[in-house]
Motif scaffolding. Structure first.
Motif, mmCIF file in Angstrom:
data_model
loop_
_atom_site.group_PDB
_atom_site.id
_atom_site.type_symbol
_atom_site.label_atom_id
_atom_site.label_comp_id
_atom_site.label_asym_id
_atom_site.label_seq_id
_atom_site.Cartn_x
_atom_site.Cartn_y
_atom_site.Cartn_z
ATOM 1 N N SER A 305 0.765 -1.321 0.125
ATOM 2 C CA SER A 305 -0.032 0.077 -0.019
ATOM 3 C C SER A 305 0.770 1.253 0.027
ATOM 4 O O SER A 305 1.857 1.149 0.413
ATOM 5 C CB SER A 305 -0.868 0.056 1.362
ATOM 6 O OG SER A 305 0.145 0.155 2.461
ATOM 7 N N ALA A 306 0.133 2.383 -0.372
ATOM 8 C CA ALA A 306 0.917 3.669 -0.350
ATOM 9 C C ALA A 306 1.539 4.015 1.131
ATOM 10 O O ALA A 306 2.375 4.563 1.323
ATOM 11 C CB ALA A 306 0.025 4.779 -0.788
ATOM 12 N N ASP A 307 0.653 3.575 1.855
ATOM 13 C CA ASP A 307 0.878 3.817 3.405
ATOM 14 C C ASP A 307 2.322 3.058 3.953
ATOM 15 O O ASP A 307 3.170 3.686 4.525
ATOM 16 C CB ASP A 307 -0.176 3.374 4.252
ATOM 17 C CG ASP A 307 0.061 3.426 5.853
ATOM 18 O OD1 ASP A 307 0.064 4.549 6.022
ATOM 19 O OD2 ASP A 307 -0.355 2.633 6.687
ATOM 20 N N LEU A 308 2.147 1.702 3.456
ATOM 21 C CA LEU A 308 3.409 0.877 3.743
ATOM 22 C C LEU A 308 4.616 1.581 3.269
ATOM 23 O O LEU A 308 5.733 1.621 3.782
ATOM 24 C CB LEU A 308 3.235 -0.490 3.259
ATOM 25 C CG LEU A 308 4.525 -1.546 3.734
ATOM 26 C CD1 LEU A 308 4.591 -1.522 5.219
ATOM 27 C CD2 LEU A 308 3.899 -2.828 3.165
ATOM 28 N N THR A 309 4.494 2.210 1.870
ATOM 29 C CA THR A 309 5.787 2.692 1.189
ATOM 30 C C THR A 309 6.186 3.848 1.784
ATOM 31 O O THR A 309 7.477 3.958 2.331
ATOM 32 C CB THR A 309 5.141 2.952 -0.204
ATOM 33 O OG1 THR A 309 4.431 1.841 -0.679
ATOM 34 C CG2 THR A 309 6.347 3.599 -1.037
ATOM 35 N N ALA A 310 4.982 4.432 2.312
ATOM 36 C CA ALA A 310 5.636 5.818 3.173
ATOM 37 C C ALA A 310 6.330 5.383 4.530
ATOM 38 O O ALA A 310 7.325 6.009 4.894
ATOM 39 C CB ALA A 310 4.316 6.539 3.304
ATOM 40 N N ASP A 325 0.963 -0.035 -8.723
ATOM 41 C CA ASP A 325 0.927 -0.347 -7.278
ATOM 42 C C ASP A 325 1.527 -1.185 -6.497
ATOM 43 O O ASP A 325 1.500 -1.824 -5.524
ATOM 44 C CB ASP A 325 -0.428 -0.106 -6.618
ATOM 45 C CG ASP A 325 -1.024 1.276 -6.727
ATOM 46 O OD1 ASP A 325 -0.339 2.179 -6.919
ATOM 47 O OD2 ASP A 325 -2.474 1.052 -6.650
ATOM 48 N N GLN A 326 2.870 -1.697 -7.234
ATOM 49 C CA GLN A 326 3.710 -2.655 -6.983
ATOM 50 C C GLN A 326 5.000 -1.841 -6.352
ATOM 51 O O GLN A 326 5.256 -0.830 -6.953
ATOM 52 C CB GLN A 326 4.101 -3.537 -7.901
ATOM 53 C CG GLN A 326 3.059 -4.532 -8.291
ATOM 54 C CD GLN A 326 3.337 -6.084 -8.166
ATOM 55 O OE1 GLN A 326 4.378 -6.204 -7.851
ATOM 56 N NE2 GLN A 326 2.380 -6.702 -8.130
ATOM 57 N N LEU A 327 5.594 -2.330 -5.222
ATOM 58 C CA LEU A 327 7.055 -1.699 -4.827
ATOM 59 C C LEU A 327 8.123 -2.514 -5.526
ATOM 60 O O LEU A 327 7.726 -3.883 -5.766
ATOM 61 C CB LEU A 327 6.984 -2.023 -3.524
ATOM 62 C CG LEU A 327 6.960 -0.800 -2.566
ATOM 63 C CD1 LEU A 327 7.109 -1.225 -1.016
ATOM 64 C CD2 LEU A 327 8.108 0.148 -2.946
ATOM 65 N N LEU A 347 10.154 -4.595 7.283
ATOM 66 C CA LEU A 347 8.812 -5.004 6.742
ATOM 67 C C LEU A 347 7.727 -5.755 7.403
ATOM 68 O O LEU A 347 6.669 -5.221 7.565
ATOM 69 C CB LEU A 347 8.752 -5.605 5.253
ATOM 70 C CG LEU A 347 7.759 -5.785 4.415
ATOM 71 C CD1 LEU A 347 7.450 -4.480 3.675
ATOM 72 C CD2 LEU A 347 8.064 -6.570 3.147
ATOM 73 N N ARG A 348 8.230 -6.446 8.014
ATOM 74 C CA ARG A 348 7.424 -7.534 8.806
ATOM 75 C C ARG A 348 6.764 -6.527 10.314
ATOM 76 O O ARG A 348 5.898 -6.322 10.639
ATOM 77 C CB ARG A 348 8.234 -8.551 9.445
ATOM 78 C CG ARG A 348 8.435 -9.718 8.709
ATOM 79 C CD ARG A 348 8.883 -10.870 9.452
ATOM 80 N NE ARG A 348 9.443 -11.946 8.450
ATOM 81 C CZ ARG A 348 10.884 -11.691 8.447
ATOM 82 N NH1 ARG A 348 11.714 -11.105 9.000
ATOM 83 N NH2 ARG A 348 11.295 -12.587 7.686
ATOM 84 N N GLU A 349 8.002 -5.718 10.676
ATOM 85 C CA GLU A 349 7.628 -4.711 11.667
ATOM 86 C C GLU A 349 6.532 -3.585 11.340
ATOM 87 O O GLU A 349 5.493 -3.430 12.094
ATOM 88 C CB GLU A 349 8.868 -4.198 12.390
ATOM 89 C CG GLU A 349 9.120 -4.125 13.609
ATOM 90 C CD GLU A 349 10.297 -3.346 13.915
ATOM 91 O OE1 GLU A 349 11.419 -3.996 13.694
ATOM 92 O OE2 GLU A 349 10.660 -2.065 14.190
ATOM 93 N N LEU A 350 6.602 -3.231 10.139
ATOM 94 C CA LEU A 350 5.890 -2.060 9.864
ATOM 95 C C LEU A 350 4.564 -2.493 9.110
ATOM 96 O O LEU A 350 3.571 -1.626 9.351
ATOM 97 C CB LEU A 350 6.551 -1.279 8.495
ATOM 98 C CG LEU A 350 7.944 -0.495 9.037
ATOM 99 C CD1 LEU A 350 8.629 0.259 8.109
ATOM 100 C CD2 LEU A 350 7.530 0.665 10.079
ATOM 101 N N ASP A 351 4.490 -3.892 8.745
ATOM 102 C CA ASP A 351 3.243 -4.300 8.488
ATOM 103 C C ASP A 351 2.573 -5.222 9.285
ATOM 104 O O ASP A 351 1.710 -5.998 8.639
ATOM 105 C CB ASP A 351 3.677 -4.838 6.886
ATOM 106 C CG ASP A 351 2.187 -4.992 5.898
ATOM 107 O OD1 ASP A 351 1.554 -3.901 6.222
ATOM 108 O OD2 ASP A 351 2.241 -5.789 4.908
ATOM 109 N N ALA A 352 3.002 -4.989 10.584
ATOM 110 C CA ALA A 352 2.354 -6.081 11.385
ATOM 111 C C ALA A 352 0.831 -5.832 11.683
ATOM 112 O O ALA A 352 0.412 -4.701 11.585
ATOM 113 C CB ALA A 352 3.017 -6.145 12.568
#
Ligand code: PLP
Length: 352
Positions: A305-310, A325-327, A347-352
């Motif tokens: 998501s854009a949020d995760l990217t940010a 919308d792919q990273l 990534l694991r931490e931020l997308d938990a």
């Protein structure tokens, strides 16, 4: 600002360029004051440029290579279209470009006043020869095929596209700006030996690990390149084919230095390491249940998501998003396994 470090590649996952090889850096510094655009004044760098073209020819399997070291892929693509336009006496010409091609073709078409026809790609984001055939007509002067697309690292079916172009009398240009230095170690059909390609872009300043700026334009024969010739009365040489006048000797010298150092075995090892990293990270991302694109070349896309990217960017990760919308993780030589491990932990931490 100037006393700051110019750039660390520690968290760069988005760049198609990389840390230049030490041999490239040394040669770039030595030849910094030279200008290959004025060969009668700077004959040494002019001879070095010829040697680079020879080497690029060997990499792209072109037996009698002609071309020059351009400022990058954009210039190579613009000049390829200029060759096609000058070679065809056609009013209101058009160029057929698959959607996965680099945006530089839009600049080229606009600059040269050539109609731009964009064609849809297949499910794997590769050009589709049938769609290209539908879009082409008797005003087409060139079709583009991509060998290593910028967004997903895809390789188009180049022999089919080149055969179609050759059968209909227009040019086929292959854009291997990014892929050119890794494709020789794969079983893809992409080079002059595989298909009737007219012109090809292959950039030492991407996977070649030369210093920026070092791009490459190759043409199948001298006649094609001659379509770019402009007379240069006061230079001490008759004419030139390049788009730029004054050009970077640093880029040219760095390209020869690193190619001499790495072609072919060093580049092969580099490719194998980058490709293994790409496959490893793709597998890990699938394990985390992201929708992931298969890395045909060392480039992985995954849904984010854009949020995760940010959030990733806030931690210093340089990541970029594709049109859908792919990273993208571009596994260039500076991208190590440890770096990817750190990325996955974040990534694991931020997308938990
Ligand atoms: C990077 C790239 C270009 C543009 O090259 P520049 O050196 O940035 O001008 C063109 N085509 C492809 C496939 C690329 O990856």
């Amino acid at each position: 600002m100037l006393d700051e470090d110019p750039q660390s590649f520690e968290r760069v996952l988005s760049s198609m360029c990389t840390d230049p090889h030490p041999a490239a850096v040394a040669a770039a510094m030595r030849f910094l004051p030279t200008n290959p655009g004025d060969p009668s004044t700077f004959p040494t760098i002019a001879a070095i440029e010829e040697a680079v073209v020879e080497r690029l020819g060997a990499i792209a399997e072109l037996s009698e290579p002609t071309g020059y070291v351009a400022s990058g892929g954009t210039e190579g693509n613009i000049q390829a279209l200029r060759i096609a336009r000058n070679a065809h006496d056609i009013r209101e010409p058009n160029i057929v470009v698959p959607e996965n091609a680099h945006f530089s073709f839009r600049k080229a078409a606009e600059l040269l006043d050539v109609e731009f026809r964009s064609t849809a790609v297949d499910e794997e984001c590769r050009a589709d020869p049938a769609t290209i055939a539908d879009a082409a007509d008797d005003r087409t002067i060139m079709v583009v095929a991509v060998a290593g697309s910028t967004e997903y690292g895809r390789v188009d079916p180049i022999p089919a596209i080149a055969d179609f172009a050759s059968d209909h009398g227009f040019h086929c240009h292959v854009d291997a700006a990014w892929g050119g230095f890794v494709l020789p170690f794969t079983d893809h059909s992409w080079n002059f030996d595989h298909a009737p390609i007219d012109t090809l872009t292959i950039d030492p300043h991407k996977f070649g690990r030369a210093a920026i700026p070092a791009g490459g334009l190759l043409a199948r024969n001298q006649e094609l390149l001659d379509h770019l010739r402009i007379s240069t009365p006061y230079l001490g040489t008759e004419d030139q084919v390049t788009l730029g006048g004054t050009r970077s000797g640093a880029g040219v010298a760095s390209a020869l230095a690193v190619i001499e150092e790495l072609w072919p075995e060093g580049y092969r090892r580099q490719f194998e390491r980058c490709q293994e990293n790409a496959e490893w990270v793709a597998h890990a991302l699938e394990g985390l249940e992201y929708e992931t694109t298969t890395p045909e070349l060392p480039l992985v896309g995954f849904s984010a998501s854009a949020d995760l990217t940010a959030k990733l960017r806030a931690r210093g990760w340089k990541v970029s998003r594709s049109g859908d919308d792919q990273l993208r993780i571009v596994c260039m030589p500076h991208v190590t396994r440890e770096m990817l491990e750190t990325f996955l932990t974040d990534l694991r931490e931020l997308d938990a």
